[in-house]
Design an enzyme around this catalytic site. Structure first.
Site, PDB file in Angstrom:
ATOM      1  N   GLU A 114      63.139  30.841  43.014  1.00 38.55           N
ATOM      2  CA  GLU A 114      62.950  30.073  41.768  1.00 38.55           C
ATOM      3  C   GLU A 114      63.417  28.676  41.969  1.00 38.55           C
ATOM      4  OE1 GLU A 114      62.419  34.432  40.746  1.00 38.55           O
ATOM      5  OE2 GLU A 114      63.791  33.416  42.252  1.00 38.55           O
ATOM      6  N   ASP A 128      51.795  13.598  42.378  1.00 40.60           N
ATOM      7  CA  ASP A 128      50.639  13.516  41.643  1.00 40.60           C
ATOM      8  C   ASP A 128      50.622  12.343  40.645  1.00 40.60           C
ATOM      9  OD1 ASP A 128      48.031  14.488  40.401  1.00 40.60           O
ATOM     10  OD2 ASP A 128      49.405  15.149  38.672  1.00 40.60           O
TER      11      ASP A 128
END
Length: 161
Positions: A114, A128
């Site tokens: 995680e 991005d």
């Protein structure tokens, strides 16, 4: 082959989800880190909030938190966990953004994946949001830095000099 035991393989060598039903829940914590290397102009644009897509670090923080909570959806043999806490922090250098993810829970299995997932998705989000200005960015050094709790105890990566 070494004496390593691959817990995600059954006796026939087939993938399996590890059975944790007999383990007692304990407090688990993991810390992961990585870096996004970039042009100095890109770090400047991030710091000055000049990236056209928005506040890069705020969006990357939320993306990392969401990723930690959804790790079992993308890593096939991970157990779904009730995450208690996720924090993502950033340190902006001249030519990079360093990311650190902390994940805590009280569970039967650890949260290393995680923390690593949170860190990597935060880095991908930075890429991005900044790719139109700097396609040469590189995500580097993704690693587990600390893990506590569970049968195997504490692990801390040796600091790099």
């Amino acid at each position: 082959m070494s004496d390593l035991e691959f817990t995600h393989l059954d006796a026939s060598g087939h993938a399996r989800m590890v059975d944790v039903t007999t383990k007692e829940p304990t407090h688990r914590r993991a810390v992961a880190r990585c870096k996004v290397m970039m042009q100095p102009e890109t770090t400047s644009a991030i710091v000055n909030r000049e990236v056209k897509k928005g506040d890069v670090l705020s969006v990357a923080r939320v993306a990392g938190i969401m990723a930690a909570k959804r790790t079992s959806d993308t890593i096939p043999l991970c157990h779904p966990l009730m995450i208690a806490s996720v924090s993502i922090s950033f340190e902006v250098g001249d030519d990079h953004v360093a990311i650190e993810a902390h994940v805590d829970c009280v569970e039967r299995t650890g949260v290393e994946m995680e923390a690593l997932h949170a860190c990597s998705v935060a880095a991908l989000t930075i890429y991005d949001m900044c790719k139109s200005a700097d396609r040469g960015m590189t995500i580097t050094d993704l690693a587990l830095w600390e893990k506590t709790g569970g049968r195997s105890g504490t692990y801390r990566r040796a600091s790099e000099s």
